[in-house]
Design an enzyme around this catalytic site. Structure first.
Site, PDB file in Angstrom:
ATOM      1  N   ALA A   1      55.724  11.335  32.643  1.00 60.17           N
ATOM      2  CA  ALA A   1      55.464  11.428  34.092  1.00 60.17           C
ATOM      3  C   ALA A   1      56.670  12.013  34.842  1.00 60.17           C
ATOM      4  O   ALA A   1      57.807  11.885  34.404  1.00 60.17           O
ATOM      5  CB  ALA A   1      55.126  10.037  34.627  1.00 60.17           C
ATOM      6  N   PRO A   2      56.398  12.616  36.002  1.00 57.70           N
ATOM      7  CA  PRO A   2      57.474  13.205  36.811  1.00 57.70           C
ATOM      8  C   PRO A   2      58.005  12.216  37.846  1.00 57.70           C
ATOM      9  O   PRO A   2      57.521  11.088  37.941  1.00 57.70           O
ATOM     10  CB  PRO A   2      56.754  14.360  37.508  1.00 57.70           C
ATOM     11  CG  PRO A   2      55.388  13.793  37.763  1.00 57.70           C
ATOM     12  CD  PRO A   2      55.079  12.850  36.631  1.00 57.70           C
TER      13      PRO A   2
ATOM     14  N   LYS B   1      56.385   7.404  29.416  1.00 55.45           N
ATOM     15  CA  LYS B   1      57.798   7.708  29.687  1.00 55.45           C
ATOM     16  C   LYS B   1      57.917   8.217  31.120  1.00 55.45           C
ATOM     17  O   LYS B   1      57.636   9.373  31.402  1.00 55.45           O
ATOM     18  CB  LYS B   1      58.332   8.769  28.730  1.00 55.45           C
ATOM     19  CG  LYS B   1      59.851   8.868  28.800  1.00 55.45           C
ATOM     20  CD  LYS B   1      60.391  10.183  28.297  1.00 55.45           C
ATOM     21  CE  LYS B   1      60.489  11.230  29.359  1.00 55.45           C
ATOM     22  NZ  LYS B   1      61.231  10.847  30.574  1.00 55.45           N
TER      23      LYS B   1
ATOM     24  N   SER C   1      59.930   9.427  34.552  1.00 53.69           N
ATOM     25  CA  SER C   1      61.156  10.203  34.733  1.00 53.69           C
ATOM     26  C   SER C   1      62.333   9.236  34.822  1.00 53.69           C
ATOM     27  O   SER C   1      62.229   8.172  35.427  1.00 53.69           O
ATOM     28  CB  SER C   1      61.077  11.020  36.021  1.00 53.69           C
ATOM     29  OG  SER C   1      62.362  11.493  36.357  1.00 53.69           O
TER      30      SER C   1
ATOM     31  N   GLU D   1      49.890  19.151  33.278  1.00 51.58           N
ATOM     32  CA  GLU D   1      49.796  19.300  34.743  1.00 51.58           C
ATOM     33  C   GLU D   1      51.153  19.799  35.203  1.00 51.58           C
ATOM     34  O   GLU D   1      52.110  19.021  35.300  1.00 51.58           O
ATOM     35  CB  GLU D   1      49.489  17.945  35.393  1.00 51.58           C
ATOM     36  CG  GLU D   1      48.106  17.415  35.091  1.00 51.58           C
ATOM     37  CD  GLU D   1      46.995  18.194  35.776  1.00 51.58           C
ATOM     38  OE1 GLU D   1      47.292  19.126  36.553  1.00 51.58           O
ATOM     39  OE2 GLU D   1      45.834  17.881  35.519  1.00 51.58           O
TER      40      GLU D   1
ATOM     41  N   CYS E   1      53.227  19.255  43.964  1.00 55.92           N
ATOM     42  CA  CYS E   1      52.741  20.451  43.287  1.00 55.92           C
ATOM     43  C   CYS E   1      51.600  21.124  44.048  1.00 55.92           C
ATOM     44  O   CYS E   1      51.317  22.295  43.829  1.00 55.92           O
ATOM     45  CB  CYS E   1      52.311  20.090  41.881  1.00 55.92           C
ATOM     46  SG  CYS E   1      51.236  18.663  41.870  1.00 55.92           S
TER      47      CYS E   1
ATOM     48  N   GLU F   1      58.452  28.088  42.494  1.00 55.79           N
ATOM     49  CA  GLU F   1      58.258  26.769  43.100  1.00 55.79           C
ATOM     50  C   GLU F   1      59.578  26.281  43.685  1.00 55.79           C
ATOM     51  O   GLU F   1      60.578  26.176  42.974  1.00 55.79           O
ATOM     52  CB  GLU F   1      57.774  25.825  41.996  1.00 55.79           C
ATOM     53  CG  GLU F   1      57.263  24.507  42.505  1.00 55.79           C
ATOM     54  CD  GLU F   1      56.742  23.612  41.369  1.00 55.79           C
ATOM     55  OE1 GLU F   1      57.311  23.629  40.254  1.00 55.79           O
ATOM     56  OE2 GLU F   1      55.778  22.880  41.614  1.00 55.79           O
TER      57      GLU F   1
HETATM   58  P1  NAD Z   1      60.370  17.704  34.827  1.00 50.82           P
HETATM   59  O1  NAD Z   1      59.706  18.778  34.067  1.00 50.82           O
HETATM   60  O2  NAD Z   1      61.825  17.793  35.028  1.00 50.82           O
HETATM   61  O3  NAD Z   1      60.129  16.286  34.127  1.00 50.82           O
HETATM   62  C1  NAD Z   1      58.831  15.761  33.916  1.00 50.82           C
HETATM   63  C2  NAD Z   1      58.909  14.756  32.789  1.00 50.82           C
HETATM   64  O4  NAD Z   1      59.134  15.468  31.568  1.00 50.82           O
HETATM   65  C3  NAD Z   1      60.051  13.753  32.922  1.00 50.82           C
HETATM   66  O5  NAD Z   1      59.612  12.484  32.495  1.00 50.82           O
HETATM   67  C4  NAD Z   1      61.074  14.324  31.967  1.00 50.82           C
HETATM   68  O6  NAD Z   1      61.988  13.357  31.472  1.00 50.82           O
HETATM   69  C5  NAD Z   1      60.198  14.853  30.869  1.00 50.82           C
HETATM   70  N1  NAD Z   1      60.822  15.847  30.000  1.00 50.82           N
HETATM   71  C6  NAD Z   1      61.793  16.739  30.316  1.00 50.82           C
HETATM   72  N2  NAD Z   1      62.099  17.486  29.230  1.00 50.82           N
HETATM   73  C7  NAD Z   1      61.278  17.064  28.228  1.00 50.82           C
HETATM   74  C8  NAD Z   1      61.101  17.460  26.871  1.00 50.82           C
HETATM   75  N3  NAD Z   1      61.804  18.433  26.320  1.00 50.82           N
HETATM   76  N4  NAD Z   1      60.184  16.824  26.140  1.00 50.82           N
HETATM   77  C9  NAD Z   1      59.422  15.822  26.682  1.00 50.82           C
HETATM   78  N5  NAD Z   1      59.552  15.403  27.954  1.00 50.82           N
HETATM   79  C10 NAD Z   1      60.469  16.019  28.720  1.00 50.82           C
HETATM   80  O7  NAD Z   1      59.546  17.589  36.164  1.00 50.82           O
HETATM   81  P2  NAD Z   1      59.957  16.754  37.444  1.00 50.82           P
HETATM   82  O8  NAD Z   1      61.114  17.497  38.019  1.00 50.82           O
HETATM   83  O9  NAD Z   1      60.073  15.310  37.108  1.00 50.82           O
HETATM   84  O10 NAD Z   1      58.661  16.906  38.365  1.00 50.82           O
HETATM   85  C11 NAD Z   1      58.472  17.982  39.191  1.00 50.82           C
HETATM   86  C12 NAD Z   1      57.533  18.994  38.542  1.00 50.82           C
HETATM   87  O11 NAD Z   1      56.294  18.358  38.258  1.00 50.82           O
HETATM   88  C13 NAD Z   1      57.203  20.147  39.453  1.00 50.82           C
HETATM   89  O12 NAD Z   1      57.235  21.347  38.739  1.00 50.82           O
HETATM   90  C14 NAD Z   1      55.780  19.841  39.905  1.00 50.82           C
HETATM   91  O13 NAD Z   1      55.027  20.956  40.299  1.00 50.82           O
HETATM   92  C15 NAD Z   1      55.221  19.176  38.713  1.00 50.82           C
HETATM   93  N6  NAD Z   1      54.075  18.336  39.095  1.00 50.82           N
HETATM   94  C16 NAD Z   1      52.832  18.774  38.759  1.00 50.82           C
HETATM   95  C17 NAD Z   1      51.713  18.017  39.106  1.00 50.82           C
HETATM   96  C18 NAD Z   1      50.342  18.492  38.735  1.00 50.82           C
HETATM   97  O14 NAD Z   1      49.400  17.720  38.913  1.00 50.82           O
HETATM   98  N7  NAD Z   1      50.161  19.692  38.215  1.00 50.82           N
HETATM   99  C19 NAD Z   1      51.867  16.817  39.790  1.00 50.82           C
HETATM  100  C20 NAD Z   1      53.161  16.405  40.122  1.00 50.82           C
HETATM  101  C21 NAD Z   1      54.255  17.182  39.749  1.00 50.82           C
END
Ligand code: NAD
Length: 484
Positions: free
Chosen positions: A154-155, A180, A182, A254, A288, A388
């Protein structure tokens, strides 16, 4: 000296129904981005913790998959009730951990509750297609089987809401989960695990807390994980897809967005501006689906830019603890404010080019802030239009005609959400069909509902959240043929 500092809680991880430290014994601080204060410590998981969690989830799956939809539904309804009983506590914690205004954070919790209640019902009517004799003497039927263990990643922008979107359909389809959150915003997911510990059997929902760098690959590649569901940045999604490809693992992605707002000359401009003033800056624009890329008709462009800038300048922003009237809080971290500042500076080319008509500055104060900003007239190919920002920034461009509006709307690598504003129903339907986005609103932007799918086209990913489609995504279709 240390004794005089306020003590903050150290959270453990929830694995197999037990609360445990990380295998390394190491922890990580969690900050309030509105003021930079450390508000908690969480376990710094490593690959060994991933293995424990995936194994616990695999063990729990052996029984959970055989529970009936009704059994799971009753537990999901209990979980929703228990979350509802903690709306205030969860909302305040989310506000503190994510820098959101308290009222907005509290409002998110009933949405999570509704979502889980929807899935509790939807999981009971999940069905395969009707059986028939497609070959003489053979009856065919379709089953939808759970995948097994789902890694739900999750983010930070809507921590508990995204956790709910993931666990509701995954568990109702009969899967078990390793969640997991963030590492920036793990606290409400851990409280969710505390709540679930009294309701779900051990190991059905496990929550581990580590950085993507430390445990991402281990989690995605773990042989006991059958499916990975990630909400995050598009680059993160691509990396996960590459890792998952080795085992041809199922994915639910997503990812990023860059939502166009197509405003025709006959649109109700006040309604558009009202919507943008709220939703472009909601969650500090870290959304997003945020309406962030206005493509406005030639006749209304000038008035639109002036009126939007005027309204955006009135948004009251600041540390959510300063008062209930704060409309926009902080960004998630200093690094995010750096990113937004860099993109806005690169976009600002002054009169004749792109022009900042509201905000544009990073205030000199503790915490991760950026002013609500409007940029008029950027080029379609510029970074501020194509990439973005994930911050409180809206661009406005002037289109010539409908064809150019559609071309510009589609001319980004993302395809998550979009809106079309016009009084002409035919035009609205034509444009809604022509633009490649997973959600298209007409004369609105932002409203989501549990019954309807949310998910992207193009580099915004694939797989749907919410709705019946989400539950289907967490199942595998099986054909069973019976010789009569
Ligand atoms: P992020 O990509 O930095 O992190 C998202 C998750 O992925 C975190 O839990 C992070 O620890 C994990 N992660 C990072 N590297 C990884 C790897 N190599 N392997 C597995 N997991 C890993 O994103 P963020 O900064 O937390 O969130 C913002 C982003 O999320 C924006 O791009 C936004 O557009 C997107 N978002 C999309 C939606 C949707 O529905 N499409 C909804 C909310 C947010």
């Amino acid at each position: 000296m240390t004794d005089t500092l306020p003590r903050v809680k150290t959270y453990q991880q929830s694995i197999g129904g037990a609360w445990v430290d990380s295998a390394s014994g190491e922890t990580l601080p969690v900050e309030n981005p509105a003021n930079g204060e450390v508000i908690a410590h969480v376990q710094a998981s490593g690959p060994e913790d991933v293995d424990r969690a995936a194994s616990a989830a695999a063990l729990a799956f052996q029984e959970w998959q055989h529970t009936t939809p009704q059994d799971r539904s009753l537990l999901m309804l209990k979980l929703a009730d228990a979350i509802e009983a903690k709306v205030d506590e969860l909302g305040r914690l989310e506000s503190q951990n994510a820098g959101k205004p308290v009222g907005a954070a509290i409002e998110e919790i009933p949405v999570v509750v509704d979502n889980l209640r929807f899935f509790a019902g939807a999981g009971r009517v999940l069905e395969g297609k009707a059986a028939n004799e497609y070959v003489a003497g053979h009856t065919s039927l379709i089953r939808r089987e759970p995948v097994g263990v789902v890694a739900s990643i999750a983010p930070w922008n809507y921590p508990i809401m995204m956790a709910g979107w993931k666990i509701g359909p995954a568990l109702m389809a009969g899967n078990t989960v390793v969640l997991k959150p963030s590492i920036r915003t793990p606290l409400t997911a851990l409280v969710l695990a505390e709540i679930a510990a009294d309701i779900l059997p051990p190991g059905v929902l496990n929550v581990i807390t580590g950085t993507g760098a430390a445990i991402g690959d281990a989690l995605v590649a773990h042989p006991k994980v059958g499916m990975v569901s990630v909400t995050g940045d598009t680059d993160t999604g691509k990396r996960i897809a590459r890792t998952a490809a080795d085992q041809v693992k199922r994915l639910h992605l997503e990812l990023g967005g860059k939502a166009p707002v197509v405003v025709f000359d006959d649109a109700d401009l006040d309604a558009v501006i009202d919507n943008l003033k709220t939703f472009s800056y909601y969650n500090s624009g870290q959304d997003c689906t945020a309406p962030c890329r206005v493509i406005a008709g030639p006749k209304v462009y000038d008035r639109f830019v002036a009126d939007l800038a005027g309204q955006v300048k009135t948004i009251k922003w600041g540390d959510p603890s300063e008062g209930d009237d704060i409309e926009m809080g902080s960004l998630i971290a200093g690094a995010q404010a750096d990113k937004v500042e860099g993109m806005v500076k690169r976009a600002d080319r002054g009169p004749g080019g792109a022009e900042i008509v509201a905000g544009g500055h990073r205030p000199d104060r503790p915490g991760a802030y950026f002013e609500p900003t409007v940029i008029a007239g950027p080029d379609q190919k510029s970074e501020i239009v194509q990439d973005e920002v994930f911050g409180p920034v809206v661009t406005v461009q002037r289109f010539k005609d409908e064809d150019q509006a559609v071309a510009w709307a589609n001319d980004v690598r993302f395809g998550l959400a979009a809106s079309v504003w016009t009084a002409d129903v035919g035009k609205a339907m034509r444009v809604a069909k022509a633009i490649q986005f997973g959600t298209v609103w007409i004369n609105d932007h932002f409203t989501l509902v549990s019954e309807m799918p949310h998910g992207g086209f193009k580099e915004s990913g694939y797989g749907k959240d919410q709705s019946m489609y989400a539950i289907e995504d967490y199942t595998v279709v099986k054909h069973v043929m019976i010789k009569l």
